[in-house]
Design a protein around this motif. Structure first.
Motif, PDB file in Angstrom:
ATOM      1  N   ASP A  24     -21.527 -18.915 -40.482  1.00  0.00           N
ATOM      2  CA  ASP A  24     -20.839 -17.631 -40.548  1.00  0.00           C
ATOM      3  C   ASP A  24     -21.373 -16.862 -41.748  1.00  0.00           C
ATOM      4  O   ASP A  24     -21.277 -17.323 -42.885  1.00  0.00           O
ATOM      5  CB  ASP A  24     -19.333 -17.852 -40.672  1.00  0.00           C
ATOM      6  N   GLU A  26     -20.394 -13.984 -42.973  1.00  0.00           N
ATOM      7  CA  GLU A  26     -19.467 -13.014 -43.539  1.00  0.00           C
ATOM      8  C   GLU A  26     -19.371 -13.179 -45.056  1.00  0.00           C
ATOM      9  O   GLU A  26     -19.145 -14.273 -45.565  1.00  0.00           O
ATOM     10  CB  GLU A  26     -18.084 -13.191 -42.910  1.00  0.00           C
ATOM     11  N   ILE A  62     -23.621 -16.009 -37.052  1.00  0.00           N
ATOM     12  CA  ILE A  62     -22.734 -14.968 -36.535  1.00  0.00           C
ATOM     13  C   ILE A  62     -22.316 -14.047 -37.677  1.00  0.00           C
ATOM     14  O   ILE A  62     -22.488 -14.384 -38.840  1.00  0.00           O
ATOM     15  CB  ILE A  62     -21.497 -15.572 -35.824  1.00  0.00           C
ATOM     16  N   ASN A  63     -21.764 -12.893 -37.334  1.00  0.00           N
ATOM     17  CA  ASN A  63     -21.293 -11.877 -38.290  1.00  0.00           C
ATOM     18  C   ASN A  63     -22.422 -11.380 -39.192  1.00  0.00           C
ATOM     19  O   ASN A  63     -22.253 -11.245 -40.407  1.00  0.00           O
ATOM     20  CB  ASN A  63     -20.141 -12.411 -39.146  1.00  0.00           C
ATOM     21  N   ASP A 133     -18.681 -11.867 -33.741  1.00  0.00           N
ATOM     22  CA  ASP A 133     -18.157 -13.236 -33.717  1.00  0.00           C
ATOM     23  C   ASP A 133     -18.639 -14.020 -32.508  1.00  0.00           C
ATOM     24  O   ASP A 133     -18.723 -15.244 -32.548  1.00  0.00           O
ATOM     25  CB  ASP A 133     -16.632 -13.216 -33.692  1.00  0.00           C
ATOM     26  N   HIS A 135     -21.169 -15.511 -29.785  1.00  0.00           N
ATOM     27  CA  HIS A 135     -22.586 -15.848 -29.798  1.00  0.00           C
ATOM     28  C   HIS A 135     -23.104 -16.310 -28.450  1.00  0.00           C
ATOM     29  O   HIS A 135     -24.293 -16.360 -28.236  1.00  0.00           O
ATOM     30  CB  HIS A 135     -22.895 -16.891 -30.873  1.00  0.00           C
ATOM     31  N   LYS A 144     -19.977 -26.245 -36.975  1.00  0.00           N
ATOM     32  CA  LYS A 144     -19.828 -25.254 -38.028  1.00  0.00           C
ATOM     33  C   LYS A 144     -20.248 -25.867 -39.367  1.00  0.00           C
ATOM     34  O   LYS A 144     -19.874 -26.972 -39.694  1.00  0.00           O
ATOM     35  CB  LYS A 144     -18.390 -24.784 -38.088  1.00  0.00           C
TER      36      LYS A 144
END
Length: 151
Positions: A24, A26, A62-63, A133, A135, A144
């Motif tokens: 992630d 972010e 992602i993000n 978010d 994919h 993750k």
């Protein structure tokens, strides 16, 4: 001592168990995120790291639109590309790229941290970057990854 016990084991492409990892992006700084992802792509986090073979992981990011730049890089940094035509040199700032193609920022940064040549081009095919978010890679069952635990 037995000399056979000291043989170096090398992982081949067929012998590597490549796994899918989900990252992630972010609130991550672009360069630091890219260096950690490049390490995951090469397989340097594995005890069976082999420098001349593609034995690293496949990475899904992602993000991508929520990454950060430090300092004034958001407005002062310039990405240069060439279209292939005369007078075809084009320039873009990260602010413009985040609005149009946020995936390109991370792909460019990761590419710069991978080795150049045949093996580097193979590593580039093992990363997928998505702006939101979602994919669409659920069939690969990615794990993750917490980037704060990676050095």
């Amino acid at each position: 001592m037995d000399a056979l016990s000291y043989k170096t084991k090398y992982v081949t492409k067929t012998g590597s168990n490549k796994e899918w990892l989900l990252v992630d992006a972010e609130n991550e700084v672009v360069g630091r995120l890219a260096s950690k992802v490049a390490m995951l792509l090469r397989g340097k986090h594995l005890p069976s790291y082999t420098p001349h073979s593609d034995s690293g992981s496949n990475v899904i990011i992602i993000n991508a639109e929520k990454v950060r730049f430090t300092g004034k890089k958001l407005t002062d940094k310039v990405y240069t590309r060439y279209t292939g035509y005369q007078s075809g040199q084009r320039f873009a700032t990260p602010k413009e790229l985040l609005a149009k193609k946020p995936e390109e920022i991370l792909l460019h940064a990761i590419h710069g941290m991978l080795p150049k040549g045949r093996l580097g081009r193979v590593y580039n095919t093992n990363v997928r970057v998505f702006a939101g978010d979602k994919h669409g890679m659920d069939a690969q069952q990615p794990k993750k990854v917490d980037l704060s635990k990676i050095k």
